[in-house]
Design a protein around this motif. Structure first.
Motif, PDB file in Angstrom:
ATOM      1  N   ALA A 144      14.565  34.805  97.166  1.00 40.66           N
ATOM      2  CA  ALA A 144      14.109  35.634  98.140  1.00 40.66           C
ATOM      3  C   ALA A 144      15.084  36.265  98.545  1.00 40.66           C
ATOM      4  O   ALA A 144      15.146  37.208  99.341  1.00 40.66           O
ATOM      5  CB  ALA A 144      13.199  34.915  99.048  1.00 40.66           C
ATOM      6  N   THR A 145      16.517  35.741  98.466  1.00 43.72           N
ATOM      7  CA  THR A 145      17.507  36.320  99.073  1.00 43.72           C
ATOM      8  C   THR A 145      18.682  36.379  97.779  1.00 43.72           C
ATOM      9  O   THR A 145      19.725  35.521  97.644  1.00 43.72           O
ATOM     10  CB  THR A 145      18.335  35.256 100.123  1.00 43.72           C
ATOM     11  OG1 THR A 145      18.287  34.103  99.562  1.00 43.72           O
ATOM     12  CG2 THR A 145      17.366  35.310 101.340  1.00 43.72           C
ATOM     13  N   SER A 147      21.443  38.121  97.306  1.00 46.28           N
ATOM     14  CA  SER A 147      22.877  38.003  97.394  1.00 46.28           C
ATOM     15  C   SER A 147      23.258  36.679  97.949  1.00 46.28           C
ATOM     16  O   SER A 147      24.579  36.733  98.406  1.00 46.28           O
ATOM     17  CB  SER A 147      22.969  39.199  98.511  1.00 46.28           C
ATOM     18  OG  SER A 147      22.470  38.929  99.864  1.00 46.28           O
ATOM     19  N   THR A 148      22.494  35.875  98.540  1.00 46.76           N
ATOM     20  CA  THR A 148      23.003  34.440  99.082  1.00 46.76           C
ATOM     21  C   THR A 148      22.184  33.535  98.740  1.00 46.76           C
ATOM     22  O   THR A 148      20.838  33.772  98.783  1.00 46.76           O
ATOM     23  CB  THR A 148      22.709  34.584 100.597  1.00 46.76           C
ATOM     24  OG1 THR A 148      23.562  35.685 100.992  1.00 46.76           O
ATOM     25  CG2 THR A 148      23.387  33.405 101.168  1.00 46.76           C
ATOM     26  N   PHE A 149      22.689  32.514  97.901  1.00 48.84           N
ATOM     27  CA  PHE A 149      21.669  31.631  97.314  1.00 48.84           C
ATOM     28  C   PHE A 149      22.547  30.184  97.383  1.00 48.84           C
ATOM     29  O   PHE A 149      23.619  30.069  97.444  1.00 48.84           O
ATOM     30  CB  PHE A 149      21.451  32.043  95.831  1.00 48.84           C
ATOM     31  CG  PHE A 149      22.736  32.480  94.826  1.00 48.84           C
ATOM     32  CD1 PHE A 149      23.239  31.218  94.193  1.00 48.84           C
ATOM     33  CD2 PHE A 149      23.349  33.611  95.037  1.00 48.84           C
ATOM     34  CE1 PHE A 149      24.284  31.698  93.273  1.00 48.84           C
ATOM     35  CE2 PHE A 149      24.609  33.810  94.211  1.00 48.84           C
ATOM     36  CZ  PHE A 149      25.037  32.991  93.564  1.00 48.84           C
ATOM     37  N   SER A 169      27.855  33.212  98.527  1.00 57.86           N
ATOM     38  CA  SER A 169      27.389  34.678  98.836  1.00 57.86           C
ATOM     39  C   SER A 169      28.920  35.557  98.452  1.00 57.86           C
ATOM     40  O   SER A 169      29.906  35.011  98.168  1.00 57.86           O
ATOM     41  CB  SER A 169      27.181  34.737 100.022  1.00 57.86           C
ATOM     42  OG  SER A 169      26.540  36.135 100.577  1.00 57.86           O
ATOM     43  N   SER A 187      26.714  34.850 109.532  1.00 58.51           N
ATOM     44  CA  SER A 187      25.329  34.960 109.261  1.00 58.51           C
ATOM     45  C   SER A 187      25.150  33.995 108.083  1.00 58.51           C
ATOM     46  O   SER A 187      23.898  33.454 107.994  1.00 58.51           O
ATOM     47  CB  SER A 187      25.289  36.405 108.378  1.00 58.51           C
ATOM     48  OG  SER A 187      26.256  36.411 107.300  1.00 58.51           O
ATOM     49  N   PHE A 191      22.147  31.290 108.448  1.00 60.07           N
ATOM     50  CA  PHE A 191      21.389  31.001 107.151  1.00 60.07           C
ATOM     51  C   PHE A 191      21.273  29.561 106.654  1.00 60.07           C
ATOM     52  O   PHE A 191      20.278  29.075 106.644  1.00 60.07           O
ATOM     53  CB  PHE A 191      21.798  32.053 106.037  1.00 60.07           C
ATOM     54  CG  PHE A 191      20.978  31.963 104.848  1.00 60.07           C
ATOM     55  CD1 PHE A 191      19.759  32.882 104.830  1.00 60.07           C
ATOM     56  CD2 PHE A 191      21.061  30.922 103.962  1.00 60.07           C
ATOM     57  CE1 PHE A 191      18.956  32.836 103.857  1.00 60.07           C
ATOM     58  CE2 PHE A 191      20.175  30.899 102.632  1.00 60.07           C
ATOM     59  CZ  PHE A 191      19.201  31.906 102.806  1.00 60.07           C
ATOM     60  N   LYS A 195      17.864  27.260 107.232  1.00 61.89           N
ATOM     61  CA  LYS A 195      17.347  26.587 105.860  1.00 61.89           C
ATOM     62  C   LYS A 195      17.438  25.231 105.856  1.00 61.89           C
ATOM     63  O   LYS A 195      17.230  24.229 104.823  1.00 61.89           O
ATOM     64  CB  LYS A 195      17.930  27.361 104.817  1.00 61.89           C
ATOM     65  CG  LYS A 195      17.726  28.761 104.623  1.00 61.89           C
ATOM     66  CD  LYS A 195      16.028  29.226 104.927  1.00 61.89           C
ATOM     67  CE  LYS A 195      15.969  30.625 104.770  1.00 61.89           C
ATOM     68  NZ  LYS A 195      14.596  31.088 104.935  1.00 61.89           N
TER      69      LYS A 195
END
Length: 309
Positions: A144-145, A147-149, A169, A187, A191, A195
């Motif tokens: 779902a993201t 660019s950031t995982f 990221s 950010s 995040f 999570k």
């Protein structure tokens, strides 16, 4: 079986595992002119004259493009005064909610990008309850993201230690400012906290340090080589110390680009320190594997140096 079960889960995530192939001495000498390395004293890039001139606005700490860690480090220090310069990376620490998060920053690519790797938890040897569902949840969050995982850093696991769950990221280094870098780190921290219910169950007890003091009978004086991954090499010459400190000369080769630096080194209680002619000192845990081999812990990577005779 636990190993098969975890291996299946880990395969769902991006695994950060640098190649561990070493280069033979002959191959390394073909890439690094050792005679010039150990006779030419310079702390500048060998191709410095070809570098693009950067326009700097002092008050905004803004540059057209951050091209090396020397330019990125002052921005990091504005954000975290305890930021640490490592070989090939910069590490900063941020506090978010109850979590104290350590982030490793590197530069990659011809159009440089800052790559962030925020350490979250150390994975335990024993599986936790509902582990398969946890990995599936992390995979869905990553989809779902894009660019950031979440990823698994297995570098330490190759040395028989647990792996580490990280949040990865990137951010363009073009037009980078202190504030844009600060905003990105904030950010990422936010995040990670949001999570945390998904990843915190994987947290294991903090691993105890295995660093031991250097053996007194082994000498650092001489020439040493290390090839941590394909296309990257370190060559360092260490001379005799006086009052615990002596001169060094270091060359770092990566992607056909080389950086040469010099200054003074010291070794005290297993901590190897490099103080270059300019910049902050770099400190790394050192562990001997014998009289002709030692290991430096550079960030989360174990780099093995061999004596050249």
């Amino acid at each position: 079986m636990r190993l098969t079960h975890r291996s299946h889960c880990l395969a769902l995530l991006f695994i950060v595992l640098p190649a561990t192939r070493g280069l033979s001495d002959d191959e390394l000498f073909s890439k690094v002119a050792m005679d010039s390395v150990f006779t030419t004293a310079s702390s500048k890039l060998t191709n410095e004259s070809e570098k693009t001139t950067l326009t700097i606005e002092a008050e905004a700490a803004k540059v057209d493009a951050i091209e090396d860690l020397d330019e990125l480090f002052p921005l990091a220090k504005e954000i975290d005064e305890d930021a640490v310069r490592e070989l090939g990376a910069i590490r900063v620490v941020s506090q978010a909610d109850k979590w104290r998060l350590s982030t490793r920053m590197t530069l990659q690519g011809e159009s440089p990008q800052v790559v962030f790797e925020m350490a979250l938890v150390t994975l335990g040897e024993t599986p936790v309850e509902g582990e398969r569902a946890i990995w599936l949840s992390l995979m869905e969050i990553g989809q779902a993201t894009p660019s950031t995982f979440f990823a698994v850093n297995r570098e330490s696991a190759e040395a028989g230690k647990p792996g580490q769950l990280v949040l990865r990221s990137t951010l363009s280094a073009v037009g980078l400012t202190t504030e844009s870098l600060r905003s990105k780190l904030q950010s990422l921290s936010q995040f990670a906290v949001e999570k945390s219910p998904a990843w915190s169950p994987l947290q294991a007890e903090a691993a105890k340090s295995t660093v031991k003091p250097a053996a007194a009978e082994f000498s650092l004086v001489g020439q040493w080589l290390a090839t941590p991954v394909s296309g990257e090499a370190y060559a360092i010459e260490l001379k005799a110390t006086v009052d615990g400190s002596g001169p060094f000369q270091l060359v770092h080769v990566k992607d056909s680009k080389s950086t040469v630096s010099s200054g003074n080194y010291s070794l005290k209680e297993g901590q190897f320190s490099l103080q270059a002619d300019a910049g902050a000192p770099l400190v790394f845990p050192l562990k001997w594997s014998g009289a002709d081999q030692f290991e430096l812990e550079i960030g989360s990577v174990q780099v093995n140096f061999s004596r050249q005779k």
